[in-house]
Enzyme design. Structure first.
Site, PDB file in Angstrom:
ATOM      1  N   HIS A  29      38.319  33.493  76.840  1.00 20.02           N
ATOM      2  CA  HIS A  29      38.329  33.957  78.234  1.00 20.02           C
ATOM      3  C   HIS A  29      39.755  34.339  78.657  1.00 20.02           C
ATOM      4  O   HIS A  29      40.660  33.510  78.599  1.00 20.02           O
ATOM      5  CB  HIS A  29      37.793  32.832  79.139  1.00 20.02           C
ATOM      6  CG  HIS A  29      37.320  33.299  80.463  1.00 20.02           C
ATOM      7  ND1 HIS A  29      37.239  32.456  81.550  1.00 20.02           N
ATOM      8  CD2 HIS A  29      36.876  34.524  80.892  1.00 20.02           C
ATOM      9  CE1 HIS A  29      36.773  33.123  82.590  1.00 20.02           C
ATOM     10  NE2 HIS A  29      36.534  34.379  82.213  1.00 20.02           N
ATOM     11  N   ASP A  61      37.036  32.166  86.126  1.00 17.57           N
ATOM     12  CA  ASP A  61      35.916  32.559  86.975  1.00 17.57           C
ATOM     13  C   ASP A  61      35.878  31.670  88.210  1.00 17.57           C
ATOM     14  O   ASP A  61      35.969  30.435  88.110  1.00 17.57           O
ATOM     15  CB  ASP A  61      34.597  32.440  86.215  1.00 17.57           C
ATOM     16  CG  ASP A  61      34.450  33.475  85.110  1.00 17.57           C
ATOM     17  OD1 ASP A  61      35.180  34.495  85.160  1.00 17.57           O
ATOM     18  OD2 ASP A  61      33.628  33.260  84.204  1.00 17.57           O
ATOM     19  N   HIS A  76      29.672  35.993  90.276  1.00 14.41           N
ATOM     20  CA  HIS A  76      30.921  35.214  90.294  1.00 14.41           C
ATOM     21  C   HIS A  76      32.076  36.214  90.398  1.00 14.41           C
ATOM     22  O   HIS A  76      31.850  37.422  90.379  1.00 14.41           O
ATOM     23  CB  HIS A  76      31.065  34.361  89.024  1.00 14.41           C
ATOM     24  CG  HIS A  76      31.300  35.147  87.791  1.00 14.41           C
ATOM     25  ND1 HIS A  76      30.294  35.853  87.129  1.00 14.41           N
ATOM     26  CD2 HIS A  76      32.441  35.380  87.050  1.00 14.41           C
ATOM     27  CE1 HIS A  76      30.778  36.457  86.061  1.00 14.41           C
ATOM     28  NE2 HIS A  76      32.090  36.189  85.999  1.00 14.41           N
ATOM     29  N   HIS A  95      35.511  37.294  88.392  1.00 19.24           N
ATOM     30  CA  HIS A  95      36.431  37.136  87.267  1.00 19.24           C
ATOM     31  C   HIS A  95      37.826  37.535  87.754  1.00 19.24           C
ATOM     32  O   HIS A  95      38.038  38.649  88.220  1.00 19.24           O
ATOM     33  CB  HIS A  95      35.994  38.024  86.098  1.00 19.24           C
ATOM     34  CG  HIS A  95      36.942  37.981  84.939  1.00 19.24           C
ATOM     35  ND1 HIS A  95      36.916  36.976  83.992  1.00 19.24           N
ATOM     36  CD2 HIS A  95      37.944  38.849  84.558  1.00 19.24           C
ATOM     37  CE1 HIS A  95      37.858  37.202  83.090  1.00 19.24           C
ATOM     38  NE2 HIS A  95      38.490  38.339  83.410  1.00 19.24           N
TER      39      HIS A  95
END
Length: 268
Positions: free
Chosen positions: A161, A165, A240, A242
């Site tokens: 990642h 998030d 959500h 990012h």
């Protein structure tokens, strides 16, 4: 015409207390005679005094002395009056000069105070502007991090990642974390609808998977300004936000976004 001698005691002489005025009077007679004012005065008659010397008789010449004596008094009075008038004029001039000096000093003091207050106000405004430029906020108000930076998994093409998030329902307001300029606003492939901001300190932040955008490229934004609404566009498993922090505008320049926000005073 012959003059007879007279006894010393029978002559009328002026007292010794007026000797100085007589002297001045003689001088006045001489001056008057020279200018022709006393043109008809008779020559003074003299009588021998106790020492055998001549004595000024109370003749026309003595009368002239009295006249000169009076003129001397008038001159002295006039001189004193003129002196007093001159002193009064000088005192008035000094008072006016002092008043002008005080007025000038008061003006300088007022101007200095005004300048100081103006500079203080300008400095306060500059400080406030600096604070606004350097102020950072969270991209989602009252949210939390649902996925950490560097988390591994097959969902990310890099294998980990590259951002964090923030939990957000669809349609939640997304804020610019700091002042800057929009350098990207639109479709970003796997990021879906995304925005990239170049901040005043040269860093970049990215906001992905948004449902809609409210800014365009080239626009300047301030900290906390709305840039869009959260969603689930692009490579996303659900609504959500990012969020990435970068040293450059392109993919692969990411840094830890949570540490970035904390370094800028955001308490998360």
């Amino acid at each position: 015409m012959a003059f007879g001698s007279r006894a010393a005691g029978s002559g009328k002489h002026r007292g010794s207390s007026r000797l100085s005025r007589k002297t001045a009077g003689y001088a006045g007679i001489a001056a008057l005679a020279t200018t022709g004012v006393v043109g008809t005065l008779a020559a003074p008659a003299f009588a021998a005094d106790s020492h055998g010397g001549p004595s000024l008789e109370d003749t026309g010449a003595l009368n002239a002395v009295v006249v000169a004596d009076g003129l001397q008094d008038d001159i002295e009075t006039q001189a004193e009056t003129q002196q007093s008038a001159a002193e009064a004029v000088a005192a008035q001039a000094q008072a006016e000069a002092d008043a002008k000096t005080r007025a000038a000093e008061a003006k300088r003091t007022a101007e200095a105070k005004e300048k100081s207050e103006r500079e203080a106000a300008e400095k306060a405004a500059e400080e406030e502007a600096r604070k606004r430029l350097n102020t950072f906020v969270a991209p989602i108000t009252g949210s939390y991090v649902s996925t950490q930076y560097g988390a591994g998994g097959g969902m990310w093409s890099s294998g980990s990642h590259t951002g964090i998030d923030f939990h957000a329902d669809e349609g939640t307001v997304v804020h610019a974390v700091g002042a800057g300029t929009i350098v990207e606003a639109g479709w970003g492939g796997a990021y879906g609808n995304n925005v990239v901001i170049r901040h005043n300190d040269g860093t970049y932040t990215q906001y992905g998977h948004m449902d809609s955008l409210s800014v365009s490229v080239g626009q300047t934004v301030s900290a906390g300004q709305q840039i869009g609404l959260s969603g689930s566009t692009g490579n996303s498993s659900g609504p959500h936000l990012h969020f990435e922090a970068r040293t450059g505008a392109t993919y692969g320049t990411d840094i830890n976004p949570l540490a970035y926000l904390r370094q800028h005073g955001v308490g998360i």
